[in-house]
Each structure stands twice: as C-alpha cells, then as structure tokens.
Design an enzyme around this catalytic site. Structure first.
Site, PDB file in Angstrom:
ATOM      1  N   TYR A  63       0.251 -13.349  -0.602  1.00 19.60           N
ATOM      2  CA  TYR A  63       0.897 -13.023  -1.887  1.00 19.60           C
ATOM      3  C   TYR A  63       2.158 -12.195  -1.637  1.00 19.60           C
ATOM      4  O   TYR A  63       2.258 -11.505  -0.623  1.00 19.60           O
ATOM      5  CB  TYR A  63      -0.066 -12.284  -2.833  1.00 19.60           C
ATOM      6  CG  TYR A  63      -0.762 -11.056  -2.287  1.00 19.60           C
ATOM      7  CD1 TYR A  63      -0.149  -9.803  -2.272  1.00 19.60           C
ATOM      8  CD2 TYR A  63      -2.074 -11.138  -1.795  1.00 19.60           C
ATOM      9  CE1 TYR A  63      -0.815  -8.677  -1.794  1.00 19.60           C
ATOM     10  CE2 TYR A  63      -2.732 -10.018  -1.318  1.00 19.60           C
ATOM     11  CZ  TYR A  63      -2.105  -8.797  -1.316  1.00 19.60           C
ATOM     12  OH  TYR A  63      -2.775  -7.686  -0.838  1.00 19.60           O
ATOM     13  N   ARG A  74       0.821  -1.220   0.000  1.00 13.98           N
ATOM     14  CA  ARG A  74       0.000   0.000   0.000  1.00 13.98           C
ATOM     15  C   ARG A  74       0.850   1.263   0.000  1.00 13.98           C
ATOM     16  O   ARG A  74       0.512   2.248  -0.656  1.00 13.98           O
ATOM     17  CB  ARG A  74      -0.854   0.032   1.276  1.00 13.98           C
ATOM     18  CG  ARG A  74      -2.003  -0.886   1.220  1.00 13.98           C
ATOM     19  CD  ARG A  74      -2.569  -1.074   2.607  1.00 13.98           C
ATOM     20  NE  ARG A  74      -3.746  -1.875   2.468  1.00 13.98           N
ATOM     21  CZ  ARG A  74      -4.971  -1.376   2.297  1.00 13.98           C
ATOM     22  NH1 ARG A  74      -5.191  -0.101   2.324  1.00 13.98           N
ATOM     23  NH2 ARG A  74      -5.982  -2.179   2.122  1.00 13.98           N
TER      24      ARG A  74
END
Ligand SMILES: Cc1cc2nc3c(=O)[nH]c(=O)nc-3n(C[C@H](O)[C@H](O)[C@H](O)COP(=O)(O)OP(=O)(O)OC[C@H]3O[C@@H](n4cnc5c(N)ncnc54)[C@H](O)[C@@H]3O)c2cc1C
Length: 394
Positions: free
Chosen positions: A214, A106
């Site tokens: 992931y 992010r």
C-alpha cells in the site's frame, strides 16, 4: 526523590499515546525510552476505523491525516494465480463504522504522538533510559534503570514491547516464535516498478506466505511487507528466514508478487513472535499496555491500534486527584482490565487463525479458502463487525 503519578516504560506508539491521553485527563506522566531518540522502523501501518474513531475523539487524527492515505479497498488476491478473491470497500466501512481506514508511515504517527506529548505540560520525556527492573510497594513502585538512576511512581505502566521488562515482574512466560519472518519497508514510489495499486491495500495470499502492499506518506512512498514460513526454522537451522530463502519461497508466485521482492530491504528481517493471552495485566502498582500486554501476529493489522485503545481505556479508568490510595488504584486498574483484556486477547487469538487461513498450502485447503473468499458478499461485514464496530450505520 519525588514521586511521579504515572511512569511509562517505553516510548513507542503505545507509550507515547498513553502519555498524551493520560496528560489530557490531568495525570502527570514520565516516559522512559531506552533508545537515544524516539523512533520507529521505516515501514507502514494500517489503522482501521475502530482506532481512527478514538484518535478523532482525542484530537490526534487531524495531526496524521495530511500524511496518510485513505485507500479505497482492502483487496485479497491469490499470490500464485493473481486472481482477486474478495475485497472490503473502505469508503463503505468508513460510513458503517464512523472512522476512516488509514495507512501511514510509522514514523509519521510516532512524530505526531511525540509532538502531542511535547505539547502537554504534564508529560516529561526521557530517552537513553533503559528500565532493568521494578520494585512494587504499598505506596509507590520503584523503577530501576541500567545507568543506575531510579524513579518512584504511584503507577508504573509497562509499554516496553514484546520483551517487556515490566511484564517479567508479572508473569514468567516467553515470546513464542511463529517460524515466520517479515521483510518490509517503505521506499520512494518511483523505486517500485510494479505497484499493485495506488488506491488499495492489497494482500496476496500464498502457500506459507503473504505480501501486503500500500502507499503511505500521501502517496510519496510505497510500503511492502513480505512474510513467509521458514523451512530452515522448521529444520532447526540457526540462521533462518534469510534473503536467499525469501527469494526461493517467492520464486513460484505470480509475476506481480515476484516483482515486489527486489524492492524489499534485505539488511533487516523481523522474525514474528506473539505470546499466549494473559488473564490479567496488573499486579499492585504495575500494569501493562500494548505489545507488553498482548503481543500479536500482525495479520489483523491491529497491534499498534490495540495499544492506542489501551491508553485511552487506562485514561478513562484512572480516578481524578492524588495521591491514589491502593484500593482506588486497584479498582481503576480492574476497570481498565475489564475494558481491555478480553477484547485484546480475542484479537491476539484471531490474528493467529487469520494467518493460518491466509497461509494454507495444500491444494484442497487453497481451493476451499479461495472459494470461501470468492463467494463472500462484498457488502457482508459480519467478520469485521466485532473488530471495527460498533456500526454507526447499516
Ligand atoms: C510486520 C509487522 C506489521 C505490522 N503492521 C501493523 C499494522 O498495520 N497496524 C497495527 O496496528 N499494528 C501493526 N503491527 C504491530 C505493531 O507494530 C505493534 O503492535 C506496535 O508497534 C506495538 O507498540 P508498543 O508501543 O506496544 O511496542 P513497541 O513498538 O515495541 O515499543 C516499545 C518501546 O519500548 C522501548 N523499550 C523496550 N524495552 C525497554 C526498556 N527496558 N526500557 C525502556 N524502554 C524500552 C522500545 O525501544 C520501544 O520504543 C505490525 C507488526 C509487524 C511486526
């Protein structure tokens, strides 16, 4: 006091991207962020082709590609048995939808947006400005901050997240607690002993829980999100979703899923909230975008992506020139809502259903869910066409 053209409250992914996209259309924008700096939580984010296609069009995709990972598959597994049930081929999806499926940290996305905003002469950025209220008027709106400062703008865009102060001026509603909680974090790859895969996004579905894994930051970090339904919440206990409850809930899962739990940070947890969809997001010179407009459960991995699409649609709708007369602005905001409210509401509603499917806990429902997933043709895209589409190739 001068009058800004657009004032955006909140400098998260939604607010900063809207500022960039508006400035590229010649709109002058001020962003007020309450935190001392523009920052994101230390976790990963998935961006599907419907979002990366738009980021490509506006020249932001190139900024994030070097720090992203393009996974090969989105894989669904049973968290108790470890069985792989189905997958989406993401290279195929890229061809079909005309954009890559990316996973990234992010803060890498936020930094790219911040740099793009700083490079725009029409964007003014402020940190340390908490918006406490807004007064709407015929010619301008007035924004009030906790430190006593005030700003005047032709249009105020509430991009201030789930607990939006701007939304409170449009509707009297409250966030809805799902009773689920998330533990998440991206840690150096070498700290994670058991990685499901370096090539895939893997979703492990279990009774009242799921785990997503992931790699991010070009494969240097591994992101994990462990979500579960809290029995302590159901019993009405004040302290719920605790690390002890996380351990208990995941104890019966397969080896690979249990192995993920020790690498999760325990000092912070995220209770999961959404709100009911709204029929419109605008009143007078105030409108909303991102989580302020349509907070959703994260099961479709679309919240930030939908915020990015909001900014693009708003930039498309606003008329050139200034000042904006009320009726011109009203027409533009109706166009923005027509482009976005119905679709974002559908994503909000579908995210809830998708979570219910993942989290089934009776043996019969689990059997049925797994059989439906197993028997899916992996080249069948009808469940995601509406979301990732339109398809540019069959
Ligand atoms: C576990 C989890 C996983 C997720 N995974 C994905 C994913 O894979 N893909 C995806 O697309 N989405 C995902 N999401 C959703 C995504 O995180 C959000 O939808 C997205 O962050 C919303 O962005 P936003 O800018 O609208 O709001 P926010 O990120 O909440 O930003 C709001 C900003 O406004 C500021 N602010 C708040 N109040 C004020 C105020 N009064 N004055 C000034 N500033 C204020 C805040 O400090 C913040 O910077 C996930 C969410 C969770 C919880």
């Amino acid at each position: 006091m001068s009058t800004d053209q657009v004032l955006v409250t909140g400098g998260g992914i939604g607010g900063l991207s809207a500022a960039v996209l508006l400035a590229r259309r010649g709109v002058r924008v001020r962003v007020l962020e309450r935190s001392p700096e523009f920052a994101e939580v230390g976790a990963g984010l998935q961006l599907a082709p419907n979002i990366t296609r738009m980021l490509d069009e506006v020249g932001v995709l190139d900024r994030i590609l070097p720090l992203s990972v393009q996974p090969r598959r989105l894989v669904f597994r049973n968290a108790e048995t470890a069985e792989e049930l189905t997958h989406l081929d993401l290279a195929d999806a890229r061809r079909r939808y005309g954009g890559p499926y990316l996973v990234l940290h992010r803060s890498d996305l936020l930094r790219a947006l911040l740099e793009a905003a700083e490079a725009e002469p029409g964007v003014t950025l402020h940190t340390g400005h908490e918006v406490t209220g807004v007064t709407d008027g015929p010619d301008h709106a007035l924004v009030h901050c906790a430190d006593g400062t005030e700003f005047r703008a032709e249009l105020v865009v509430g991009a201030d997240g789930l607990h939006s102060a701007v939304r409170a001026h449009l509707v009297d509603d409250e966030p809805l607690c799902s009773g689920y909680v998330a533990y998440r974090g991206a840690v150096p790859i070498e700290q994670v002993a058991h990685r499901a895969s370096m090539d895939d996004v893997v979703v492990w579905m279990g009774p009242g829980l799921h785990l997503v894994q992931y790699p991010v930051r070009a494969g240097r970090l591994y992101n994990q999100v462990a979500v579960f339904r809290s029995e302590q919440y159901r019993r009405g206990e004040r302290d719920w979703g605790t690390p002890a409850e996380l351990d208990r809930t995941y104890a019966g899962m397969c080896d690979e899923v249990r192995a993920a739990v020790p690498a999760l940070g325990r000092d912070h947890r995220w209770p999961m909230y959404d709100r009911e969809p709204l029929p419109n997001w605008t009143r007078g010179r105030l409108t909303l975008l991102g989580d302020a407009a349509h907070p959703m459960l994260q099961y479709l991995a679309q919240g930030a992506g939908q915020a990015l699409l909001d900014g693009a649609a708003l930039a498309d709708a606003l008329p050139p020139g200034r000042p904006w007369a009320s009726h011109d602005l009203g027409a533009a905001l109706r166009e923005y809502e027509a482009a976005r409210v119905g679709f974002a509401s559908r994503v909000q509603a579908t995210a809830r259903v998708w979570g219910d499917i993942w989290h089934v806990d009776s043996p019969v429902s689990t059997l049925l869910r797994d059989e439906v997933f197993r028997s899916r043709d992996v080249h069948d895209y009808h469940l995601v066409d509406w979301l990732y589409g339109p398809a540019v190739s069959a």
